[in-house]
Each structure stands twice: as C-alpha cells, then as structure tokens.
Design a protein around this motif. Structure first.
Motif, short mmCIF file in Angstrom:
data_model
loop_
_atom_site.label_atom_id
_atom_site.label_comp_id
_atom_site.label_asym_id
_atom_site.label_seq_id
_atom_site.Cartn_x
_atom_site.Cartn_y
_atom_site.Cartn_z
N VAL A 12 0.81 -1.22 0.00
CA VAL A 12 0.00 0.00 0.00
C VAL A 12 0.85 1.27 0.00
CG1 VAL A 12 -1.76 1.29 1.25
CG2 VAL A 12 -1.99 -1.18 0.98
N PRO A 13 1.78 1.47 0.96
CA PRO A 13 2.58 2.70 0.88
C PRO A 13 3.45 2.77 -0.36
CG PRO A 13 2.72 1.77 3.08
CD PRO A 13 2.04 0.76 2.21
N SER A 14 3.94 1.63 -0.85
CA SER A 14 4.74 1.63 -2.07
C SER A 14 3.91 2.07 -3.26
CB SER A 14 5.34 0.25 -2.33
OG SER A 14 6.18 -0.12 -1.29
N ALA A 15 2.70 1.55 -3.37
CA ALA A 15 1.82 1.94 -4.48
C ALA A 15 1.46 3.42 -4.42
CB ALA A 15 0.56 1.08 -4.47
N ILE A 16 1.15 3.91 -3.22
CA ILE A 16 0.82 5.33 -3.08
C ILE A 16 2.03 6.19 -3.40
CG2 ILE A 16 0.15 7.11 -1.42
CD1 ILE A 16 -1.60 4.99 -0.07
N THR A 52 4.15 8.34 7.00
CA THR A 52 3.59 7.09 6.49
C THR A 52 4.04 6.80 5.06
OG1 THR A 52 1.65 7.47 7.86
CG2 THR A 52 1.46 5.80 6.17
N ILE A 53 4.03 7.81 4.19
CA ILE A 53 4.30 7.62 2.77
C ILE A 53 5.64 8.26 2.40
CG2 ILE A 53 3.44 8.02 0.43
CD1 ILE A 53 1.63 6.24 2.15
N CYS A 54 6.52 7.48 1.75
CA CYS A 54 7.80 8.01 1.25
C CYS A 54 7.55 8.80 -0.03
CB CYS A 54 8.76 6.87 0.94
SG CYS A 54 9.54 6.13 2.36
N LEU A 55 8.24 9.91 -0.16
CA LEU A 55 8.14 10.69 -1.39
C LEU A 55 9.34 10.46 -2.31
CD1 LEU A 55 6.77 14.06 -0.03
CD2 LEU A 55 5.53 12.20 -1.13
N ASP A 56 10.33 9.76 -1.82
CA ASP A 56 11.51 9.44 -2.62
C ASP A 56 11.45 7.95 -2.97
OD1 ASP A 56 13.94 9.49 -3.86
OD2 ASP A 56 15.12 9.76 -2.04
N LEU A 57 11.57 7.64 -4.26
CA LEU A 57 11.39 6.25 -4.69
C LEU A 57 12.51 5.33 -4.20
CD1 LEU A 57 9.95 6.48 -8.30
CD2 LEU A 57 8.81 5.82 -6.20
N LYS A 58 13.73 5.85 -4.08
CA LYS A 58 14.79 4.96 -3.57
C LYS A 58 14.59 4.66 -2.09
CE LYS A 58 18.33 8.38 -2.75
NZ LYS A 58 18.49 9.59 -3.33
N ASP A 59 14.06 5.62 -1.32
CA ASP A 59 13.70 5.33 0.07
C ASP A 59 12.56 4.33 0.14
OD1 ASP A 59 15.63 7.11 0.87
OD2 ASP A 59 14.24 8.68 1.47
N THR A 60 11.61 4.45 -0.76
CA THR A 60 10.50 3.51 -0.82
C THR A 60 11.00 2.10 -1.13
OG1 THR A 60 9.02 5.23 -1.63
CG2 THR A 60 8.33 2.98 -2.01
N PHE A 61 11.92 2.01 -2.08
CA PHE A 61 12.45 0.70 -2.47
C PHE A 61 13.23 0.06 -1.32
CE2 PHE A 61 15.78 -1.90 -4.49
CZ PHE A 61 14.98 -2.83 -5.11
N CYS A 62 14.12 0.83 -0.70
CA CYS A 62 14.94 0.28 0.40
C CYS A 62 14.08 -0.09 1.61
CB CYS A 62 16.01 1.28 0.80
SG CYS A 62 17.34 1.44 -0.38
N LEU A 159 22.17 0.82 5.68
CA LEU A 159 23.18 1.85 5.44
C LEU A 159 22.84 2.68 4.22
CD1 LEU A 159 25.89 2.93 6.47
CD2 LEU A 159 27.02 1.31 4.94
N GLN A 160 22.33 2.04 3.18
CA GLN A 160 21.91 2.78 1.99
C GLN A 160 20.77 3.74 2.32
OE1 GLN A 160 22.89 3.10 -1.20
NE2 GLN A 160 21.17 4.46 -1.58
N LEU A 161 19.83 3.28 3.11
CA LEU A 161 18.72 4.13 3.53
C LEU A 161 19.21 5.27 4.41
CD1 LEU A 161 15.65 4.33 3.21
CD2 LEU A 161 15.44 2.93 5.25
N LEU A 162 20.16 4.98 5.28
CA LEU A 162 20.71 6.00 6.18
C LEU A 162 21.44 7.10 5.43
CD1 LEU A 162 21.24 6.84 9.14
CD2 LEU A 162 23.31 5.46 9.02
N THR A 163 22.08 6.76 4.33
CA THR A 163 22.85 7.74 3.57
C THR A 163 22.07 8.37 2.42
OG1 THR A 163 23.78 6.00 2.17
CG2 THR A 163 25.04 6.63 4.12
#
Length: 178
Positions: A12-16, A52-62, A159-163
């Motif tokens: 759900v959050p990934s789709a949004i 709740t919802i990530c606005l950055d796709l790489k944060d969403t993916f990680c 670590l990827q998410l942290l940076t």
C-alpha cells in the motif's frame, strides 16, 4: 506467507508513493514531513501523512525491502503484537524526531524545517530486534578476511537508507531509540 501486515505495509505505501511520484506530483505537498507546519500551524495531519508515505522512490524501495526482510518478526510474534510494536515505535519515534530537531537547533544552531517522509522510524526500530534475536550464519568469505553473513544484505540496505538524505540520521536515531 502468514504475514498480512508486512504485505500490506509493503504494497500500500509503495503503491501510493509510486502514484504520487509518477501521476499526482501536485499532491506531494500534503505528504511532506514539514515540522514547521506541525509546530507553528498545528497541522497534526502532516505528522500522520508525512510519517507514512515516502516521497523518494529509492527510500521507498529500500524500506520495502527491509519490511520484506523483517516480516520474520510478524511470523514470530503474530500480527497483533507486531502491529502494536510498529505503532508504539511509530509514536515514540515521532516524539523523538521533534525532540532531536529541538536539540540540534539548541546545541548546533541547525534549523530543520523538513525531514524525509515515510515509514522510516519503525523500519529503523526493527533493526534492534533483528540484531539481538536473529542468529548470524556465515555464508561465505570475501577475499579470505571479510565474512558475509545472512544479515549482511539487511545491514547494507539500512546503510543505503541511512545515507540517502541529509537529515535521515534523525529518523534513524529516533527509530533506534524508540
């Protein structure tokens, strides 16, 4: 399998997030984690939407990959206990976010108006039980000196998410403390 909350937090959050990034970019401002609007204008709904919802796709993916890996805790604890852990970590990390921003402003003079949005506090909070309760199993050796374990990929994703952002360390620290 047998992890419905993890699956719904994965889908759900990934789709949004994908819809907001690709189709509805003009609605992204409603999901921004704007601390200034929360503190000054008392827009509490921004706290819920922004966390709740990530606005950055790489944060969403990680974060989606990390939630997928942490589904083992829902299987161990059950969906009810896992959801109460996530809700408690979400609320405590929101409190610690605001506290850490005030501490950073008081000690270092850094004014932070926006933090990265998304379900990142509870994701970082899940690293604590992951570290303490999942056994480390060596998979292979790299160059004869570095051991690769079953936990290595999860830590690399963390670590990827942290940076990935400038002030994401605040969310990571508040999640780990919560």
């Amino acid at each position: 399998d047998k992890a419905p909350l993890s699956k719904s937090l994965l889908l759900v959050p990934s789709a949004i997030s994908i819809l907001l990034t690709l189709l509805f970019q003009h609605y992204q401002k409603f999901f921004a984690y704007n601390l200034q609007a929360i503190k000054e204008d008392f827009q509490i709904w921004r706290l819920v939407c922004g966390r709740t919802i990530c606005l950055d796709l790489k944060d969403t993916f990680c974060s989606s990959l990390l939630i997928y890996n942490f589904r083992i805790f829902e299987r161990r604890y059950g969906s009810r206990k896992f959801s109460s852990f996530l809700l408690g970590a979400w609320m405590l990390s929101a409190l610690f976010d605001l506290l850490l921003v005030e501490i950073a402003q008081y000690i270092f003079g850094i004014t932070i108006n926006r933090l990265p949005s998304g379900f990142l506090g509870p994701v970082f909070a899940l690293f604590v039980p992951f570290y303490s309760s999942i056994p480390r199993v060596q998979v292979t050796q790299l160059l004869g000196h570095f051991s690769i374990t079953n936990k290595t990929l999860v830590y690399i994703l963390g670590l990827q998410l942290l940076t990935s952002g400038s002030y994401i360390w605040i969310l990571a620290l508040s999640g780990l403390v919560s």
